[in-house]
Design an enzyme around this catalytic site. Structure first.
Site: not given
Length: 134
Positions: A14, A64, A110
């Site tokens: 990620h 985010n 995000n």
């Protein structure tokens, strides 16, 4: 060039944007140049290659909220959204596949959504790095 990710989760798929920036700084021989910049809550390295001055940025915020760091750095370094390249993971691409996208929507990411919101623009170029689905 901003590597999106979760600062505390470096080394995960990620956070591949930050891994790409680490490799880039090694290739540009500026890997020792990373420094924490409190003004934009990010690690920053500066490089010059082929006549281009680069600001390399790894936000120290959760994914985010990455856009807040990038927007602050844009003000500090007098950059416009079209000057910014976002490097981020893409679940919908096979592991290792790389695609360049010019502007457009966040496509559910995000970190990109945060950048679009903080910069009030979707004109950033994106380097989408495939991480595949679990």
């Amino acid at each position: 060039v901003a590597g999106l990710g979760n600062y505390g989760l470096q080394g995960t798929r990620h956070s591949v944007g930050m891994v790409v920036l680490d490799r880039l700084t090694q290739q540009l021989a500026v890997a020792e140049g990373w420094r924490a910049d409190r003004r934009c809550c990010a690690d920053v390295a500066l490089a010059t290659t082929r006549g281009l001055d680069l600001v390399l940025l790894k936000p120290r915020r959760p994914m985010n909220l990455n856009g807040l760091s990038i927007a602050s750095a844009a003000k500090i370094y007098n950059l416009h959204p079209e000057d910014i390249y976002l490097v981020h993971d893409d679940l919908d691409k096979a592991l290792g596949k790389v695609v360049i996208k010019l502007g457009g929507s966040a496509r559910g990411h995000n970190g990109v959504r945060s950048c679009i919101s903080a910069l009030h623009s979707n004109e950033m170029t994106r380097l989408r790095v495939g991480i595949g689905r679990p």
